[in-house]
Design an enzyme around this catalytic site. Structure first.
Site, PDB file in Angstrom:
ATOM      1  N   LYS A  66      -5.295   9.996  -0.748  1.00 41.26           N
ATOM      2  CA  LYS A  66      -5.805  10.103   0.461  1.00 41.26           C
ATOM      3  C   LYS A  66      -4.717   9.657   1.360  1.00 41.26           C
ATOM      4  O   LYS A  66      -3.752   8.893   0.817  1.00 41.26           O
ATOM      5  CB  LYS A  66      -7.022   8.988   0.670  1.00 41.26           C
ATOM      6  CG  LYS A  66      -6.485   7.497   0.205  1.00 41.26           C
ATOM      7  CD  LYS A  66      -6.292   6.574   1.537  1.00 41.26           C
ATOM      8  CE  LYS A  66      -5.672   5.291   0.910  1.00 41.26           C
ATOM      9  NZ  LYS A  66      -4.770   4.637   1.406  1.00 41.26           N
TER      10      LYS A  66
ATOM     11  N   PRO B  28       2.020   9.698  -6.523  1.00 39.68           N
ATOM     12  CA  PRO B  28       2.778   8.654  -6.976  1.00 39.68           C
ATOM     13  C   PRO B  28       2.281   7.341  -7.090  1.00 39.68           C
ATOM     14  O   PRO B  28       1.189   7.249  -6.426  1.00 39.68           O
ATOM     15  CB  PRO B  28       3.674   8.510  -5.826  1.00 39.68           C
ATOM     16  CG  PRO B  28       3.415   9.857  -4.874  1.00 39.68           C
ATOM     17  CD  PRO B  28       2.524  10.653  -5.260  1.00 39.68           C
ATOM     18  N   VAL B  29       2.637   6.701  -8.044  1.00 42.10           N
ATOM     19  CA  VAL B  29       1.940   5.127  -8.177  1.00 42.10           C
ATOM     20  C   VAL B  29       2.354   4.102  -7.249  1.00 42.10           C
ATOM     21  O   VAL B  29       3.436   4.035  -6.777  1.00 42.10           O
ATOM     22  CB  VAL B  29       2.204   4.846  -9.675  1.00 42.10           C
ATOM     23  CG1 VAL B  29       1.755   3.403 -10.204  1.00 42.10           C
ATOM     24  CG2 VAL B  29       1.786   6.087 -10.602  1.00 42.10           C
TER      25      VAL B  29
ATOM     26  N   ALA C 273      -3.716   5.630  -2.565  1.00 44.00           N
ATOM     27  CA  ALA C 273      -5.289   5.447  -3.427  1.00 44.00           C
ATOM     28  C   ALA C 273      -5.113   6.040  -4.690  1.00 44.00           C
ATOM     29  O   ALA C 273      -6.274   6.295  -5.235  1.00 44.00           O
ATOM     30  CB  ALA C 273      -6.084   5.709  -2.680  1.00 44.00           C
TER      31      ALA C 273
ATOM     32  N   ASP D 139     -10.805   0.682  -2.256  1.00 39.34           N
ATOM     33  CA  ASP D 139     -10.675   2.316  -1.840  1.00 39.34           C
ATOM     34  C   ASP D 139     -11.471   2.950  -2.742  1.00 39.34           C
ATOM     35  O   ASP D 139     -11.700   4.220  -2.532  1.00 39.34           O
ATOM     36  CB  ASP D 139      -9.250   2.575  -1.820  1.00 39.34           C
ATOM     37  CG  ASP D 139      -8.393   2.045  -0.738  1.00 39.34           C
ATOM     38  OD1 ASP D 139      -8.867   1.817   0.401  1.00 39.34           O
ATOM     39  OD2 ASP D 139      -7.003   2.244  -0.776  1.00 39.34           O
TER      40      ASP D 139
HETATM   41  O1  C5P Z   1      -9.241  -4.300  -3.480  1.00 43.24           O
HETATM   42  P1  C5P Z   1      -7.782  -4.235  -4.030  1.00 43.24           P
HETATM   43  O2  C5P Z   1      -7.811  -4.555  -5.054  1.00 43.24           O
HETATM   44  O3  C5P Z   1      -7.305  -2.722  -3.682  1.00 43.24           O
HETATM   45  O4  C5P Z   1      -7.036  -4.913  -3.126  1.00 43.24           O
HETATM   46  C1  C5P Z   1      -5.754  -5.216  -3.185  1.00 43.24           C
HETATM   47  C2  C5P Z   1      -5.183  -6.608  -2.295  1.00 43.24           C
HETATM   48  O5  C5P Z   1      -5.237  -6.061  -1.047  1.00 43.24           O
HETATM   49  C3  C5P Z   1      -6.476  -7.912  -2.474  1.00 43.24           C
HETATM   50  O6  C5P Z   1      -6.271  -8.443  -3.384  1.00 43.24           O
HETATM   51  C4  C5P Z   1      -6.144  -8.304  -1.099  1.00 43.24           C
HETATM   52  O7  C5P Z   1      -5.064  -9.162  -0.838  1.00 43.24           O
HETATM   53  C5  C5P Z   1      -5.588  -6.938  -0.129  1.00 43.24           C
HETATM   54  N1  C5P Z   1      -6.696  -6.472   0.805  1.00 43.24           N
HETATM   55  C6  C5P Z   1      -7.186  -7.150   1.882  1.00 43.24           C
HETATM   56  N2  C5P Z   1      -8.231  -6.687   2.475  1.00 43.24           N
HETATM   57  C7  C5P Z   1      -8.676  -5.396   2.340  1.00 43.24           C
HETATM   58  C8  C5P Z   1      -8.264  -4.696   1.025  1.00 43.24           C
HETATM   59  C9  C5P Z   1      -7.096  -5.284   0.208  1.00 43.24           C
HETATM   60  O8  C5P Z   1      -6.516  -8.175   2.157  1.00 43.24           O
HETATM   61  N3  C5P Z   1      -9.770  -4.941   2.907  1.00 43.24           N
END
Ligand code: C5P
Length: 301
Positions: A17, A101-102, A107, A143
């Site tokens: 995405k 890519p990682v 996403a 995501d």
């Molecule tokens: O949810 P996910 O593990 O992908 O998010 C990675 C990090 O990005 C979270 O630990 C948080 O620090 C940050 N984040 C955030 N607000 C969001 C999504 C992610 O602060 N809406």
């Protein structure tokens, strides 16, 4: 999706995405941020093969030697969650072929997670609604619910409150990821929201999407996380500027970066730009892909 005789295995595509807009609205008590983002699926995909195992274990194999294949792998986490939640004794064998890519702002991992949830839903006849799969997916990443849905969508809250939009008009997309890594958590942590001067005009971009106006979308491209990533990783800004001069009609960083995406009307121009950006910056993660609309996704997986 392909099925074995008794649905013993399943093959899925997990697509990348881009963010046409990414606005951070507020910092929350729980450490996350409230967001407003317009998300769009592109055609670049990872392949995922899931097979029922003869024992109760979870085995993950991948083409990238540096990816962990144990509990740290998001596909492992997704399989474990589904097995536990629905008391499934049988194990699974997961083969993940990465092309996206990682840790790039595309996403890729969240998409892999979504694919495993979808795949296990079919493989084990769980009959889960999209809503239930999204609720499970949100436990593993912000995501993931969007990746289950795909297409053009407005994401709010942590990213899990989703509104499907009319399909974004078609254009070609150049993706260029510099050879650096960026931690999403770190980017959010370093964001100084009160100092952000320029926020996306989300309404204007929503209108442009509704009108099928690709130029209008390009005028509204804005990602507030650029204010953190670009000063810290100037190459992201340099790549943006370079591609802007190669015939793109819009350029932006995706997610927390470091991937830059660019909009092109013509595939040939995008390919030329890809070649030049590879040469100029000595980077290998450069792809020409295109908008993938959720309406096309129906029935595909
Ligand atoms: O949810 P996910 O593990 O992908 O998010 C990675 C990090 O990005 C979270 O630990 C948080 O620090 C940050 N984040 C955030 N607000 C969001 C999504 C992610 O602060 N809406």
């Amino acid at each position: 999706m392909e099925y074995g005789d008794y649905m013993e295995y399943i093959k899925l595509k997990s697509r990348a995405k881009i963010n046409l807009t990414l606005d951070v609205v507020a910092k929350r008590e729980d450490g996350y941020h409230d967001l407003e983002m317009i998300m769009q699926t592109v055609s670049l995909y990872d392949s995922i093969f899931i097979k029922k195992a003869e024992n109760d274990g979870i085995v993950v194999k991948t083409n990238l030697y540096y990816l962990p294949t144990d509990e740290r792998n998001i596909t492992y986490k997704a399989a474990k969650l589904i097995k536990e939640e629905f008391d499934i004794q049988q194990g699974v064998y997961i083969e993940l072929t990465k092309r996206i890519p990682v840790a790039a702002g595309l996403a890729g991992g969240s998409g892999n997670c979504a694919a495993v949830i979808k795949g296990m839903n079919k493989l084990f006849d769980l009959n889960l609604s999209m809503e239930r799969m999204m609720e499970l997916g949100a436990r593993l990443g912000s995501d993931v619910p969007y990746c289950l849905m795909e297409g053009t969508a407005l994401a709010q809250g942590r990213g899990e409150i989703l509104t499907a939009l009319s399909p974004c008009p078609h254009f070609y997309v150049l993706l260029a990821k510099p050879d650096i890594s960026v931690s999403t958590a770190q980017v959010y942590k370093n964001l100084k929201l009160e100092e952000v001067k320029s926020h996306p005009n989300t309404k204007a971009v929503l209108k442009a999407i509704e009108d099928g106006d690709a130029e209008g979308i390009s005028l509204g491209l804005c990602n507030v996380l650029e204010t953190v990533t670009i000063p810290c990783k100037p190459i992201v800004g340099n790549i943006k500027e370079f591609i802007q001069n190669q015939g793109a009609f819009g350029v932006l960083m995706s997610g927390s970066g470091p991937t830059v995406f660019a909009m092109f009307h013509k595939k040939e121009t995008a390919k030329d730009a890809a070649y030049k950006v590879k040469e100029k910056f000595g980077i290998k993660d450069v792809y020409v892909t295109e908008i993938y609309n959720s309406t096309c996704a129906k029935g595909k997986n």
